[in-house]
Scaffold this active site. Sequence first.
Site, mmCIF file in Angstrom:
data_model
loop_
_atom_site.group_PDB
_atom_site.id
_atom_site.type_symbol
_atom_site.label_atom_id
_atom_site.label_comp_id
_atom_site.label_asym_id
_atom_site.label_seq_id
_atom_site.Cartn_x
_atom_site.Cartn_y
_atom_site.Cartn_z
ATOM 1 N N GLU A 47 0.954 -1.263 0.148
ATOM 2 C CA GLU A 47 0.002 -0.034 0.055
ATOM 3 C C GLU A 47 0.815 1.250 0.061
ATOM 4 O O GLU A 47 1.952 1.287 0.486
ATOM 5 C CB GLU A 47 -1.077 0.019 1.108
ATOM 6 C CG GLU A 47 -2.072 -0.889 1.303
ATOM 7 C CD GLU A 47 -2.075 -2.233 1.753
ATOM 8 O OE1 GLU A 47 -2.927 -3.045 1.572
ATOM 9 O OE2 GLU A 47 -1.078 -2.365 2.592
ATOM 10 N N THR A 48 0.399 2.286 -0.678
ATOM 11 C CA THR A 48 0.822 3.807 -0.521
ATOM 12 C C THR A 48 -0.275 4.595 -0.110
ATOM 13 O O THR A 48 -1.407 4.395 -0.730
ATOM 14 C CB THR A 48 1.594 4.036 -2.037
ATOM 15 O OG1 THR A 48 2.542 3.036 -2.037
ATOM 16 C CG2 THR A 48 1.928 5.528 -1.991
#
Length: 278
Positions: A47-48
Amino acid sequence: MRKLPFYQLDVFSSAPFKGNPLAVIAEADGIDERGMQAIANWTNLSETTFLLQPKDATADYHVRIFTPARELPFAGHPTLGSCHAWLALGHKPKADAVIQECGAGLVRIKRDGTRLAFAAPPLRRSGNVEPDLLSRIAASLGVGEQAIKAAQWADNGPGWVAVLLGSRAEVLALKRDGTVLPDQPIGVVAPWDAARDGGEAEFEVRAFTARGAEDPVTGSLNASLAQWLIGAGIAKPRYVAAQGTALGRAGRVHVAREGEVIWIGGDVATCVTGTITL
């Protein structure tokens, strides 16, 4: 060109490089959805996140969470990591708890000593797993159906279905075949035996994501597992879950039920700080 604050963090571990990495980009207002997705695809982390000004007046910040392929309404380690970065930038919450706005709604986050902890969001889907699906899950995990002691839908956003095995050794021995049940995230949990496994944790967890990878340490899964395990009397109201062992990590998720709220806590270590140029 814009230079925005950038963090790469390790979540659910006090030691860098032993938890779950996360990229956080602050002051991200003005980046459209397509741009956010492109950046998340480039970082290639599970995830970002992107920190934005809140839309809800009661929230402290708004976060959008992207995998390399899609946006998520909620995820656990991005919640703790995003809050850590927001606080590191010098921001102060409006109240005692930090209020995060995300696709799943408002999420409370508190300081728990040296850790941060978020209030587990409500489950979107719970209840028994259909027999046909359970059979396919067993085949995907490479175990017989009799090895699964219990199973529940445990979906708080990412779509988790959870299964309980009999021992930590069984969990660590799993070799998932993602071709058997593609696109279905599966969480697996089993109790530690103190005499055999030690007393550092009470449960071992593994998380197999929809894109076929294994996630090192997973806040959303542990949040939904806690609601199931504590609610069913399988776990005590306060416990520690180990995750990432099979990947060479040492993630630790600290779970505590206080009244009607289940808190999911963990350490966050800062590994990289700087700016990203857009």
